[in-house]
Design a protein around this motif. Structure first.
Motif, short mmCIF file in Angstrom:
data_model
loop_
_atom_site.label_atom_id
_atom_site.label_comp_id
_atom_site.label_asym_id
_atom_site.label_seq_id
_atom_site.Cartn_x
_atom_site.Cartn_y
_atom_site.Cartn_z
N PRO A 1 -9.46 7.04 1.17
CA PRO A 1 -8.62 6.63 2.31
C PRO A 1 -9.33 6.76 3.66
N LYS A 2 -10.22 7.76 3.78
CA LYS A 2 -10.91 7.94 5.06
C LYS A 2 -11.82 6.77 5.39
N MET A 3 -12.13 5.95 4.38
CA MET A 3 -12.92 4.74 4.62
C MET A 3 -12.03 3.54 4.90
N GLY A 4 -10.74 3.79 5.04
CA GLY A 4 -9.81 2.71 5.37
C GLY A 4 -9.07 2.11 4.19
N ALA A 5 -9.23 2.70 3.01
CA ALA A 5 -8.54 2.18 1.82
C ALA A 5 -7.03 2.30 1.99
N THR A 6 -6.31 1.27 1.58
CA THR A 6 -4.85 1.29 1.65
C THR A 6 -4.28 0.63 0.40
N ASP A 7 -2.95 0.70 0.29
CA ASP A 7 -2.26 0.04 -0.82
C ASP A 7 -1.75 -1.33 -0.42
N PHE A 8 -2.41 -1.96 0.54
CA PHE A 8 -1.95 -3.23 1.10
C PHE A 8 -1.67 -4.28 0.02
N ALA A 9 -2.65 -4.50 -0.85
CA ALA A 9 -2.50 -5.53 -1.89
C ALA A 9 -1.37 -5.19 -2.84
N LEU A 10 -1.25 -3.92 -3.21
CA LEU A 10 -0.19 -3.51 -4.14
C LEU A 10 1.18 -3.67 -3.50
N ARG A 11 1.30 -3.32 -2.22
CA ARG A 11 2.59 -3.47 -1.54
C ARG A 11 2.99 -4.94 -1.46
N PHE A 12 2.02 -5.78 -1.14
CA PHE A 12 2.31 -7.22 -1.07
C PHE A 12 2.74 -7.74 -2.43
N ALA A 13 2.03 -7.31 -3.48
CA ALA A 13 2.34 -7.77 -4.83
C ALA A 13 3.75 -7.34 -5.24
N ARG A 14 4.09 -6.09 -4.97
CA ARG A 14 5.44 -5.62 -5.33
C ARG A 14 6.52 -6.38 -4.57
N LYS A 15 6.27 -6.62 -3.30
CA LYS A 15 7.24 -7.34 -2.47
C LYS A 15 7.55 -8.71 -3.04
N HIS A 16 6.55 -9.31 -3.68
CA HIS A 16 6.73 -10.67 -4.23
C HIS A 16 6.86 -10.66 -5.75
N ASN A 17 7.29 -9.51 -6.26
CA ASN A 17 7.64 -9.36 -7.69
C ASN A 17 6.50 -9.66 -8.65
N LEU A 18 5.29 -9.31 -8.24
CA LEU A 18 4.15 -9.39 -9.15
C LEU A 18 4.04 -8.06 -9.88
N LYS A 19 3.75 -8.10 -11.15
CA LYS A 19 3.67 -6.87 -11.94
C LYS A 19 2.42 -6.07 -11.58
N ILE A 20 2.58 -4.75 -11.64
CA ILE A 20 1.49 -3.83 -11.35
C ILE A 20 1.23 -2.97 -12.58
N VAL A 21 -0.02 -2.90 -13.02
CA VAL A 21 -0.41 -1.95 -14.06
C VAL A 21 -0.60 -0.60 -13.37
#
Length: 396
Positions: free
Chosen positions: A169-189
């Motif tokens: 996270p200190k390098m700027g990693a976020t859950d951006f892609a996962l949040r977007f995917a969940r918002k649009h009902n894409l499945k997450i492993v």
């Protein structure tokens, strides 16, 4: 429209996508949250950047769909990666097990290749750009981001999300892609840290801690897979290449087996020593193999001060079990702060393996680590990043 495509994330995948799009005459704008592009590239391999592996194939990747990466690896091969970097003055030098590092160059030079090509093609990389909102339009996408205290809006027909995973996270990693995917009902492993050190707590904690800094060449295994490389003892548990490798396959509560002498048989060595010099102490024999500190630590389990000729069958069995079947039950792992990659991610069933386009949202593409594709240690994850960036560029 401001560009043919907007790429969110200037990591390995996003940068390769921008460059390859430039070759095809497509204009892209890359948005990067960090102040500089290629943050994880710059710290990879201790700043030296293990940028691919000569043996990379689908076999070295973990995914709910192990066949998913095959199409991308056919479109962009290891030879393509090697040729690409050679064209720009970076020759590969093998370290071990197929791992290629830049010869006489480093991670900064790798990033410089991409930024220089982007500049030549007029591809914009806008850093310190924090994406706040993505709107899906009938003819494309509108992206709102904040930069220097101002909100900026961009539009493009195609959108690429290459924002990586959760590690560091200190390098700027976020859950951006996962949040977007969940918002649009894409499945997450289900996601978890991978290529990560393992922790030891409880009654064994002190024994491991006293060995901090000692490295031993081992075969590390569980019921699923095994790896032969060094392990490193630390004050909180175990690290080193073999441990990082097995961590991607380890689940909490499982036991890991350490073969502390994978290419020899300790019973055979004892037998030879007994025939040639039976007065040799067990400690003397083990000191030929391990550091004195490690041998002394094994004294908790083994009769170090006994001559090999005086060992009973039970003691020989104990030595054999300890050396070749040393059992470790990790308490956990060091988490995303110390993990090199993320296991799990956006379900690949949501994505076309040929184009990496989202099946439910046309003209939206995902690449790199945010997908459920996790490579072994040793340049494999970079090969996936380059390949996925290339494939997306062909289709945006």
């Amino acid at each position: 429209m401001n560009a043919d495509a907007i790429i969110i994330g200037a990591g390995a995948c996003g940068l390769m996508c921008a460059v390859q799009a430039g070759y095809l005459g497509k204009r892209v704008i890359v948005l990067e949250k960090n102040e500089k592009p290629g943050a994880k590239i710059l710290i990879s391999g201790g700043g030296r950047c293990n940028y691919t592996n000569q043996f990379a194939s689908a076999e070295q990747f973990i995914s709910a769909n192990p066949h998913f990466v095959k199409s991308a690896f056919t479109q962009w091969t290891v030879d393509d990666t090697i040729s690409f970097f050679e064209t720009y003055g970076i020759d590969g030098k093998e370290k071990t097990l197929g791992q290629l590092f830049p010869d006489h160059k480093n991670a900064k030079d790798v990033v410089q290749v991409f930024t220089a090509i982007c500049e030549d093609f007029g591809q914009e990389i806008r850093c310190s750009a924090d994406v706040k909102e993505i709107e899906i339009l009938p003819d494309g996408f509108r992206v709102n981001y904040e930069r220097n205290g101002k909100t900026v809006t961009l539009s493009a027909a195609k959108l690429v999300i290459a924002t990586g995973g959760l590690p560091i996270p200190k390098m700027g990693a976020t859950d951006f892609a996962l949040r977007f995917a969940r918002k649009h009902n894409l499945k997450i492993v289900e996601t978890a840290p991978a290529l990560v050190p393992l922790t030891i707590t409880g009654k064994d904690e002190e024994w491991f801690a006293q060995l901090s800094g000692n490295a031993v060449f081992c075969e590390v295994s569980n019921d699923e897979i095994s790896f032969e490389e060094n392990i490193l003892f630390t004050h909180w548990g175990l690290s080193g290449p073999a441990i990082l490798q097995i961590s991607s396959f380890w689940r909490r509560g499982e036991t890991v087996n350490l073969n502390l002498l994978p290419r020899q048989n300790i019973v055979s060595l004892l037998d030879v020593e007994r025939k040639t010099n039976g007065k040799t102490l067990v400690s003397t024999l083990l000191n030929r193999i391990y550091t004195r500190k490690f041998t002394d630590a094994l004294g908790k389990f083994l009769p170090l001060n006994k001559p090999v000729a005086a060992l009973t069958k039970g003691e020989i069995d104990l030595i054999e079990q300890t050396i070749h079947h040393f059992k470790v039950k990790p308490a956990g792992d060091k988490g995303y702060d110390k993990a090199e990659v993320m296991r799990g991610g956006i379900d690949t069933n949501e994505i076309s393996s040929k184009t990496l386009e989202c099946k439910k949202i046309p003209n939206l593409f995902f690449g790199g680590e945010c997908l459920d594709v996790t490579g072994w240690l040793g340049g494999y994850n970079f090969q996936w990043a380059w390949a996925s960036g290339f494939v997306i560029a062909q289709n945006i």
